[in-house]
Scaffold this motif. Structure first.
Motif, PDB file in Angstrom:
ATOM      1  N   UNK A   1       0.824  -1.195   0.000  1.00 38.83           N
ATOM      2  CA  UNK A   1       0.000   0.000   0.000  1.00 38.83           C
ATOM      3  C   UNK A   1       0.868   1.259   0.000  1.00 38.83           C
ATOM      4  N   UNK A   2       1.979   1.216   0.762  1.00 40.21           N
ATOM      5  CA  UNK A   2       2.862   2.374   0.856  1.00 40.21           C
ATOM      6  C   UNK A   2       3.454   2.727  -0.508  1.00 40.21           C
ATOM      7  N   UNK A   3       3.827   1.709  -1.277  1.00 36.41           N
ATOM      8  CA  UNK A   3       4.399   1.959  -2.599  1.00 36.41           C
ATOM      9  C   UNK A   3       3.373   2.584  -3.541  1.00 36.41           C
ATOM     10  N   UNK A   4       2.129   2.142  -3.459  1.00 40.42           N
ATOM     11  CA  UNK A   4       1.063   2.688  -4.298  1.00 40.42           C
ATOM     12  C   UNK A   4       0.830   4.165  -3.969  1.00 40.42           C
ATOM     13  N   UNK A   5       0.784   4.473  -2.679  1.00 36.74           N
ATOM     14  CA  UNK A   5       0.586   5.866  -2.260  1.00 36.74           C
ATOM     15  C   UNK A   5       1.768   6.721  -2.702  1.00 36.74           C
ATOM     16  N   UNK A   6       2.981   6.191  -2.569  1.00 40.01           N
ATOM     17  CA  UNK A   6       4.173   6.915  -3.011  1.00 40.01           C
ATOM     18  C   UNK A   6       4.079   7.239  -4.504  1.00 40.01           C
ATOM     19  N   UNK A   7       3.727   6.244  -5.293  1.00 38.42           N
ATOM     20  CA  UNK A   7       3.615   6.449  -6.748  1.00 38.42           C
ATOM     21  C   UNK A   7       2.534   7.479  -7.065  1.00 38.42           C
ATOM     22  N   UNK A   8       1.387   7.389  -6.389  1.00 36.19           N
ATOM     23  CA  UNK A   8       0.310   8.355  -6.618  1.00 36.19           C
ATOM     24  C   UNK A   8       0.738   9.780  -6.255  1.00 36.19           C
ATOM     25  N   UNK A   9       1.510   9.915  -5.187  1.00 41.51           N
ATOM     26  CA  UNK A   9       1.963  11.235  -4.767  1.00 41.51           C
ATOM     27  C   UNK A   9       3.063  11.786  -5.673  1.00 41.51           C
ATOM     28  N   UNK A  10       3.865  10.910  -6.262  1.00 44.56           N
ATOM     29  CA  UNK A  10       4.951  11.348  -7.147  1.00 44.56           C
ATOM     30  C   UNK A  10       4.483  11.552  -8.587  1.00 44.56           C
ATOM     31  N   UNK A  11       3.388  10.922  -8.950  1.00 43.71           N
ATOM     32  CA  UNK A  11       2.876  10.974 -10.323  1.00 43.71           C
ATOM     33  C   UNK A  11       2.688  12.392 -10.874  1.00 43.71           C
ATOM     34  N   UNK A  12       2.172  13.350 -10.106  1.00 36.49           N
ATOM     35  CA  UNK A  12       2.044  14.705 -10.669  1.00 36.49           C
ATOM     36  C   UNK A  12       3.382  15.299 -11.129  1.00 36.49           C
ATOM     37  N   UNK A  13       4.483  14.946 -10.474  1.00 34.35           N
ATOM     38  CA  UNK A  13       5.808  15.415 -10.910  1.00 34.35           C
ATOM     39  C   UNK A  13       6.131  14.888 -12.302  1.00 34.35           C
ATOM     40  N   UNK A  14       5.844  13.622 -12.504  1.00 36.23           N
ATOM     41  CA  UNK A  14       6.125  13.012 -13.804  1.00 36.23           C
ATOM     42  C   UNK A  14       5.237  13.615 -14.895  1.00 36.23           C
ATOM     43  N   UNK A  15       3.977  13.817 -14.578  1.00 41.20           N
ATOM     44  CA  UNK A  15       3.050  14.419 -15.547  1.00 41.20           C
ATOM     45  C   UNK A  15       3.484  15.836 -15.881  1.00 41.20           C
ATOM     46  N   UNK A  16       3.871  16.605 -14.867  1.00 37.69           N
ATOM     47  CA  UNK A  16       4.345  17.974 -15.074  1.00 37.69           C
ATOM     48  C   UNK A  16       5.581  17.988 -15.975  1.00 37.69           C
ATOM     49  N   UNK A  17       6.549  17.149 -15.677  1.00 40.70           N
ATOM     50  CA  UNK A  17       7.762  17.075 -16.497  1.00 40.70           C
ATOM     51  C   UNK A  17       7.431  16.641 -17.917  1.00 40.70           C
ATOM     52  N   UNK A  18       6.542  15.681 -18.076  1.00 41.96           N
ATOM     53  CA  UNK A  18       6.137  15.208 -19.402  1.00 41.96           C
ATOM     54  C   UNK A  18       5.490  16.329 -20.217  1.00 41.96           C
ATOM     55  N   UNK A  37       2.550  23.110  -9.023  1.00 42.68           N
ATOM     56  CA  UNK A  37       3.239  22.743  -7.782  1.00 42.68           C
ATOM     57  C   UNK A  37       2.574  23.383  -6.566  1.00 42.68           C
ATOM     58  N   UNK A  38       2.130  24.623  -6.712  1.00 40.74           N
ATOM     59  CA  UNK A  38       1.464  25.292  -5.596  1.00 40.74           C
ATOM     60  C   UNK A  38       0.146  24.636  -5.234  1.00 40.74           C
ATOM     61  N   UNK A  39      -0.654  24.326  -6.249  1.00 38.25           N
ATOM     62  CA  UNK A  39      -1.957  23.705  -5.992  1.00 38.25           C
ATOM     63  C   UNK A  39      -1.798  22.309  -5.387  1.00 38.25           C
ATOM     64  N   UNK A  40      -0.850  21.534  -5.908  1.00 39.68           N
ATOM     65  CA  UNK A  40      -0.641  20.187  -5.370  1.00 39.68           C
ATOM     66  C   UNK A  40      -0.143  20.262  -3.930  1.00 39.68           C
ATOM     67  N   UNK A  41       0.793  21.168  -3.657  1.00 36.40           N
ATOM     68  CA  UNK A  41       1.283  21.330  -2.278  1.00 36.40           C
ATOM     69  C   UNK A  41       0.139  21.684  -1.347  1.00 36.40           C
ATOM     70  N   UNK A  42      -0.696  22.616  -1.762  1.00 39.80           N
ATOM     71  CA  UNK A  42      -1.808  23.053  -0.925  1.00 39.80           C
ATOM     72  C   UNK A  42      -2.800  21.917  -0.678  1.00 39.80           C
TER      73      UNK A  42
END
Length: 179
Positions: A1-18, A37-42
């Motif tokens: 479960x921890x790995x899935x949550x990690x991937x979900x939380x990191x995914x916006x970075x990958x989408x942004x870079x893409x 980045x601001x909206x995701x952080x908030x």
């Protein structure tokens, strides 16, 4: 479960870079990075504060630190965007901009609060300073004001953020007072 949550939380970075580096369909990348980045952080910081409220229905307490650290990660990307891409590492100019524009120094104060919380989230430091982690609510309020002032107008989404802060504050108060 921890790995899935990690991937979900990191995914916006990958989408942004893409979107920025591969698709290159963003007309103003600096503004786009600020917004994303601001909206995701908030959103992640809001979610971090609500985890204890929903724990009877969905217990995510063991993931709260990870969500909070990812909130800091996106706030840090937001700051890096300001310093590197927007200010082009001209620290004197960045400092003068911070002092000249209230929304920037509110964001900086909020970032310093998040930095304190991040540093004191581990081991012995957490045991010493966990009581001070309630300053997250100050950071959320300052970040929301920062977000509103940066947009220069109060939009529907910003009113939703303010409403969410008030709702969270109400339920957190009820949780503490046990009404």
């Amino acid at each position: 479960m921890k790995k899935v949550i990690f991937i979900l939380l990191f995914l916006p970075s990958l989408i942004l870079a893409y979107e920025i580096f591969y698709l290159q369909n963003v007309t103003d990348p600096i503004k786009y990075i600020y917004t994303v980045t601001g909206a995701i952080a908030l959103v992640l910081l809001f979610f971090t504060t609500t985890i204890s409220l929903i724990r009877k229905k969905i217990n995510l307490m063991s993931y709260r630190k990870m969500v909070g650290l990812f909130g800091f990660y996106y706030a840090f990307l937001h700051l890096l965007n300001f310093l590197i891409l927007d200010m082009e590492l001209d620290l004197d100019f960045a400092f003068s901009e911070t002092l000249d524009k209230p929304f920037i120094y509110l964001g900086m104060i909020s970032f310093l609060i998040l930095l304190f919380m991040t540093i004191t989230s581990f081991g012995k430091l957490f045991k010493l300073y966990f009581r001070y982690h309630k300053v997250i609510y100050i950071a959320l309020a300052l970040t929301t004001i920062h977000f509103i002032m940066a947009q220069k107008s109060l939009s529907e989404i910003q009113m939703v953020y303010v409403g969410i802060i008030l709702i969270i504050a109400y339920f957190k108060f009820r949780q503490r007072v046990k009404l």
